[in-house]
Design a protein around this motif. Structure first.
Motif, short mmCIF file in Angstrom:
data_model
loop_
_atom_site.label_atom_id
_atom_site.label_comp_id
_atom_site.label_asym_id
_atom_site.label_seq_id
_atom_site.Cartn_x
_atom_site.Cartn_y
_atom_site.Cartn_z
N ALA A 101 0.59 4.89 -9.38
CA ALA A 101 -0.65 4.14 -9.17
C ALA A 101 -1.47 4.68 -8.00
CB ALA A 101 -0.33 2.66 -8.96
N LEU A 119 -5.58 4.19 -7.11
CA LEU A 119 -6.12 3.53 -5.92
C LEU A 119 -7.12 4.44 -5.21
CD1 LEU A 119 -6.17 1.20 -3.89
CD2 LEU A 119 -4.20 2.22 -2.75
N GLU A 120 -6.80 5.72 -5.11
CA GLU A 120 -7.71 6.67 -4.47
C GLU A 120 -9.03 6.77 -5.23
OE1 GLU A 120 -6.03 10.47 -3.74
OE2 GLU A 120 -4.45 9.73 -2.41
N SER A 124 0.82 -1.21 0.00
CA SER A 124 0.00 0.00 0.00
C SER A 124 0.86 1.26 0.00
CB SER A 124 -0.94 0.01 1.21
OG SER A 124 -1.79 1.12 1.19
N ASN A 144 -2.40 3.81 2.46
CA ASN A 144 -1.93 4.46 1.24
C ASN A 144 -1.52 5.91 1.56
OD1 ASN A 144 -4.70 4.93 1.75
ND2 ASN A 144 -5.00 5.68 -0.33
N ILE A 193 2.36 1.63 -3.52
CA ILE A 193 1.35 2.12 -4.48
C ILE A 193 1.11 3.62 -4.28
CG2 ILE A 193 -1.10 2.03 -5.10
CD1 ILE A 193 -0.99 -0.99 -4.51
N LEU A 230 -10.34 4.44 -7.12
CA LEU A 230 -11.04 3.18 -6.92
C LEU A 230 -11.76 3.19 -5.57
CD1 LEU A 230 -11.67 0.21 -7.70
CD2 LEU A 230 -9.50 -0.42 -6.60
N LEU A 231 -11.07 3.64 -4.52
CA LEU A 231 -11.66 3.66 -3.18
C LEU A 231 -12.80 4.65 -3.07
CD1 LEU A 231 -8.38 3.47 -1.04
CD2 LEU A 231 -10.06 1.65 -1.39
N LEU A 247 -4.45 -2.39 2.89
CA LEU A 247 -4.22 -1.84 1.55
C LEU A 247 -4.96 -0.52 1.35
CD1 LEU A 247 -4.41 -5.03 -0.72
CD2 LEU A 247 -2.46 -3.48 -0.55
N ALA A 248 -6.19 -0.46 1.87
CA ALA A 248 -7.03 0.72 1.65
C ALA A 248 -6.63 1.90 2.54
CB ALA A 248 -8.49 0.37 1.89
#
Length: 392
Positions: free
Chosen positions: A39, A43-44, A31, A277, A34, A46-47, A273-274
């Motif tokens: 990336a 990820l942000e 995390s 970051n 990333i 996506l969340l 992972l979430a």
């Protein structure tokens, strides 16, 4: 014919007590990588994407991050609740004498870190984060003590597990009382009514897990809309599920076994992972010496071992409890250091404390990460040194 791959080492790793903690550590590192590459923005995004639906008065459309932190973590708290209840019925918390030492230790490990944080953050905008250094991450702490193997007495692992469970119970109470806002009492009454029905099911001897889990989903929905954090629903549902004090597998133990793998290998890694970051910036290093950073780091690294050791010593001296079999005070100090690994629960409380304050939240996460790493290294080194010292 090609030789088949030997999967035995992989299976043994997954079945080991430390596997979940090791995977959690890997996810934290992934995390962070990333977040500090190209990336990170992906990820942000996506969340932040929304899932679910909104129909009339039923609102179930939230961002993926909320589903993780309020939905998946409710399952994590369900398992924590099952562990707490099992220990109360047949484990290390089943009698006052058995429960005294981990209860006193956990109490010290909650009060002293909170006091240290409050001293550093008094009359500051970050004063509300006093609950952050209170929590112990069960998975990380147990993973590290398991890595030590026979270097530490077996009773010490049981003590640490019981301590972490009581610690989590206290953290859950803190979340419910101090980190909930804008209460809607009608929803709370609905949730309370369903919980009452589950207690009746328990009293009547209903053993079908569906009879508890399906109403538990409604408890989650009503609590989520009440203003109390939704993860409390997992604990309430767990406390209603029946168990037995003998060796017969009860519905509680059956569900605990079912949840063990998805919680350790899916839910907690996904949470890591979430929520780890963190885009590292030079200002974060400076943030470690701010009232927020010092309060969190010293609360975890100093407050935890001091509080756990001091109140353990007091309870033993008063004759209320006894030290774990084969363990000395240096072992207790080492366990206290491992208690300073507050990652999962500490990040969770930080999210509640500083919601919408991205810069402060990032500094809090980085401080939690720093304090937890230091605590883990210190605890491992301390218990290894005690083992070598005892072997001479």
């Amino acid at each position: 014919m090609a030789k088949l791959i030997n999967l035995r080492p992989f299976k043994e790793f997954l079945q080991s007590g430390s596997a979940g903690g090791i995977i959690l550590i890997i996810c934290v590192i992934v995390s962070l990588i990333i977040a500090n590459t190209g990336a990170g923005s992906g990820l942000e995004a996506l969340l932040a994407s929304e899932l679910g639906y909104h129909f009339g008065n039923i609102h179930l459309k939230y961002s993926l991050l909320i589903w993780i932190n309020d939905g998946l973590m409710a399952i994590f708290f369900l398992m924590v609740g099952l562990e707490i209840k099992r220990e109360l019925v047949e484990g290390e918390l089943s009698s006052l004498k058995k429960a005294a030492l981990p209860i006193f230790a956990a109490l010290g490990g909650v009060i002293v870190p909170a006091v240290i944080f409050s001293i550093f953050n008094k009359n500051t905008p970050t004063a509300g984060g006093w609950g952050i250094p209170m929590a112990t991450d069960i998975a990380f702490a147990i993973a590290i003590i398991t890595m030590l193997g026979k270097k530490v007495p077996a009773s010490l692992k049981i003590f640490l597990a019981a301590l972490a469970i009581v610690d989590d119970l206290m953290a859950i109470l803190v979340i419910a009382v101090f980190y909930s806002s804008d209460l809607h009492y009608t929803y709370l009454l609905y949730a309370g009514g369903i919980f009452g029905v589950l207690l009746i099911f328990n009293k009547l001897g209903v053993k079908n897990l569906a009879a508890y889990l399906i109403p538990g989903l409604f408890i989650w929905y009503f609590i989520h809309h009440s203003g109390v954090h939704a993860t409390i629903a997992g604990v309430l549902t767990a406390f209603a599920i029946p168990t037995t004090p003998d060796a017969t597998e009860s519905p509680l133990e059956k569900l605990e076994h079912i949840l063990m793998t998805p919680v350790n290998f899916v839910i907690m890694p996904v949470f890591a992972l979430a929520n780890t970051n963190i885009a590292l910036e030079s200002s974060m290093i400076q943030g470690l010496t701010t009232p927020l950073g010092l309060g969190i780091i010293l609360g975890l690294v100093v407050g935890k071992p001091v509080g756990i050791t001091a109140l353990s010593w007091l309870s033993v001296k008063l004759g209320i409890s006894a030290r774990p079999h084969g363990a000395g005070w240096l072992h207790i100090i080492g366990v206290g250091m491992l208690g300073g690994i507050g990652f999962t629960m500490s990040v969770f409380i930080a999210l509640l404390s500083f919601a919408g304050q991205d810069m402060i939240l990032s500094e809090a996460k980085f401080s939690i990460l720093t304090g937890s790493i230091l605590s883990g290294l210190m605890g491992y080194a301390m218990l290894t040194w005690v083992s070598k010292k005892s072997a001479k």
